[in-house]
Design a protein around this motif. Sequence first.
Motif, PDB file in Angstrom:
ATOM      1  N   ARG A 180     -22.911  61.635 -20.407  1.00  0.00           N
ATOM      2  CA  ARG A 180     -21.906  61.242 -21.385  1.00  0.00           C
ATOM      3  C   ARG A 180     -21.909  62.226 -22.536  1.00  0.00           C
ATOM      4  NH1 ARG A 180     -24.752  57.061 -19.692  1.00  0.00           N
ATOM      5  NH2 ARG A 180     -26.070  57.004 -21.555  1.00  0.00           N
ATOM      6  N   GLN A 186     -20.330  70.834 -22.571  1.00  0.00           N
ATOM      7  CA  GLN A 186     -19.876  69.469 -22.824  1.00  0.00           C
ATOM      8  C   GLN A 186     -18.734  69.069 -21.897  1.00  0.00           C
ATOM      9  OE1 GLN A 186     -21.482  67.483 -24.584  1.00  0.00           O
ATOM     10  NE2 GLN A 186     -22.437  68.481 -26.329  1.00  0.00           N
ATOM     11  N   ARG A 187     -17.808  69.978 -21.683  1.00  0.00           N
ATOM     12  CA  ARG A 187     -16.678  69.665 -20.802  1.00  0.00           C
ATOM     13  C   ARG A 187     -17.139  69.475 -19.365  1.00  0.00           C
ATOM     14  NH1 ARG A 187     -11.991  67.107 -20.337  1.00  0.00           N
ATOM     15  NH2 ARG A 187     -10.422  68.243 -19.136  1.00  0.00           N
ATOM     16  N   ASP A 218     -17.351  62.151 -14.035  1.00  0.00           N
ATOM     17  CA  ASP A 218     -16.217  61.589 -13.292  1.00  0.00           C
ATOM     18  C   ASP A 218     -16.361  61.857 -11.797  1.00  0.00           C
ATOM     19  OD1 ASP A 218     -15.175  60.778 -15.693  1.00  0.00           O
ATOM     20  OD2 ASP A 218     -13.791  62.478 -15.887  1.00  0.00           O
ATOM     21  N   THR A 263     -13.797  75.374 -23.021  1.00  0.00           N
ATOM     22  CA  THR A 263     -13.252  74.204 -22.333  1.00  0.00           C
ATOM     23  C   THR A 263     -12.418  74.629 -21.129  1.00  0.00           C
ATOM     24  OG1 THR A 263     -13.195  72.960 -24.410  1.00  0.00           O
ATOM     25  CG2 THR A 263     -11.803  72.160 -22.613  1.00  0.00           C
ATOM     26  N   ALA A 269     -26.479  67.958 -18.326  1.00  0.00           N
ATOM     27  CA  ALA A 269     -25.298  67.431 -17.650  1.00  0.00           C
ATOM     28  C   ALA A 269     -25.443  67.550 -16.140  1.00  0.00           C
ATOM     29  CB  ALA A 269     -24.053  68.189 -18.122  1.00  0.00           C
ATOM     30  N   ARG A 281     -20.787  64.822 -25.451  1.00  0.00           N
ATOM     31  CA  ARG A 281     -19.731  64.921 -26.443  1.00  0.00           C
ATOM     32  C   ARG A 281     -20.059  66.073 -27.357  1.00  0.00           C
ATOM     33  NH1 ARG A 281     -20.979  59.594 -26.188  1.00  0.00           N
ATOM     34  NH2 ARG A 281     -22.371  59.790 -27.966  1.00  0.00           N
ATOM     35  N   SER A 297     -18.622  66.019 -18.861  1.00  0.00           N
ATOM     36  CA  SER A 297     -17.627  64.972 -18.673  1.00  0.00           C
ATOM     37  C   SER A 297     -17.046  65.001 -17.264  1.00  0.00           C
ATOM     38  CB  SER A 297     -16.510  65.133 -19.709  1.00  0.00           C
ATOM     39  OG  SER A 297     -15.482  64.197 -19.493  1.00  0.00           O
ATOM     40  N   ARG A 298     -16.739  66.196 -16.770  1.00  0.00           N
ATOM     41  CA  ARG A 298     -16.138  66.310 -15.441  1.00  0.00           C
ATOM     42  C   ARG A 298     -17.139  65.961 -14.352  1.00  0.00           C
ATOM     43  NH1 ARG A 298     -11.158  68.492 -15.962  1.00  0.00           N
ATOM     44  NH2 ARG A 298     -11.011  68.610 -13.693  1.00  0.00           N
TER      45      ARG A 298
END
Length: 421
Positions: free
Chosen positions: A399, A305-306, A313, A383, A232, A401, A309-310
């Motif tokens: 991406r 994973q969280r 963005d 999370t 990530a 998940r 995602s952040r």
Amino acid sequence: MESVIDQACAAALYAEGDAALDTGASLLAAAPDADDALHRRGEEFVTRAWGRGWLPADLVRFVRLELDERRAVLAATLIAAETARYGELPPRWRAQLDELPGRPPAPRNKPDRFSYASDLLELFRLLLRLPAIEPVGPAPGTASDHLHLHRPPAADEPRMLTRIRALLAKAEATGFPEEAEALTAKAQELMARHSIDEALIAARSHSAGSPGACRIGVEPPYESAKAILLDAVASANRCQAVWNGDLGFSTVVGFEPDLEAVELLFTSLLVQGTAAMTRAEAGQRASGRKRTKTFRQSFLMAYAQRLGSRLADSAERATAEADADADTATGVDPESATAPTGLLPVLAARDVAVTEATERMFPRTTTTRVRGATDLDGWNHGTEAADRARMGGSGKGHRGRGGGEHGRGGEHGRGGGEIMA
């Protein structure tokens, strides 16, 4: 006449089991005048490892994983002796040598001659069977440009990186989640700006720079969650990560400013995540609930994973803001259909270069699905910890998940929720 070193190595290195080691160690224990030659033989095995693509940190890490810390210290002793013969070392090596365990060198023949010789022979056996891995830089004594890989900056690094290191160190040290969040967010903001500035400077000066690579340790326990986190961070900083679970590291491919960002940010986020997991476990124990390995695995998986995602963005926002700033500075109307854009084509070209470099280094890829999280409390706490560590990014998004797919040793997975290895 065959030397005692050759006899011991022939007896111990090409057979399995303790009996072979005992035979070789007995020969060496009875020949104290062969001690120096024995260590020189070990240095020769280390030299061969460099030719197979290994770096000092890789070698020590693998010995620790396969054997133990005692033999890792012996490996570090041989590495320090072997590298002392070179007038100049390849990039990144000096920092890795400074971090070797067991310095000053471990004393010889402790606790006794037989045990010490047995340890060395077992180490030699492992070094002899090292696989060849993808090189990420030249070996000592070879031409520095034949691999066309990056050369990291000298010790006097840019002040921007010094500021980033200081911010991340403060984020790791504070006991207040909100303060850590603010410090880490500021550090990533500076990373993004530094990366974009370097990309624009290279484009304007028509620099012929190409992507390079570095290796980052991804060790047990919970290595799959750590590999997801590194993937990530790499994706958010316009790099690609290739995980080799069997050898305990990921190879990250990208341009040098982005590689620096990945190394700094991954290390800091791992420290912050581990600290948050420890605090969460303490709270659970205080309420009378026993926490298990599944809690920790689920915590770190959710955390990785969280954050993925952040980071995705934040990466999009950082790039859009920088592109808008570039248009404003040049007086370009971003709504114009014919308006030339400066930043996005530069970044796109670098993305292509990174992808091509990765495919050259790792031409075959497959994917395998990792086990998903099974502890709901661990997932929720992970999370929440990722939310507290939120930050901006400097590149294309990850991406990620829950229950994504990840490459394992010798196999490679490509994509947002996948790791190449």
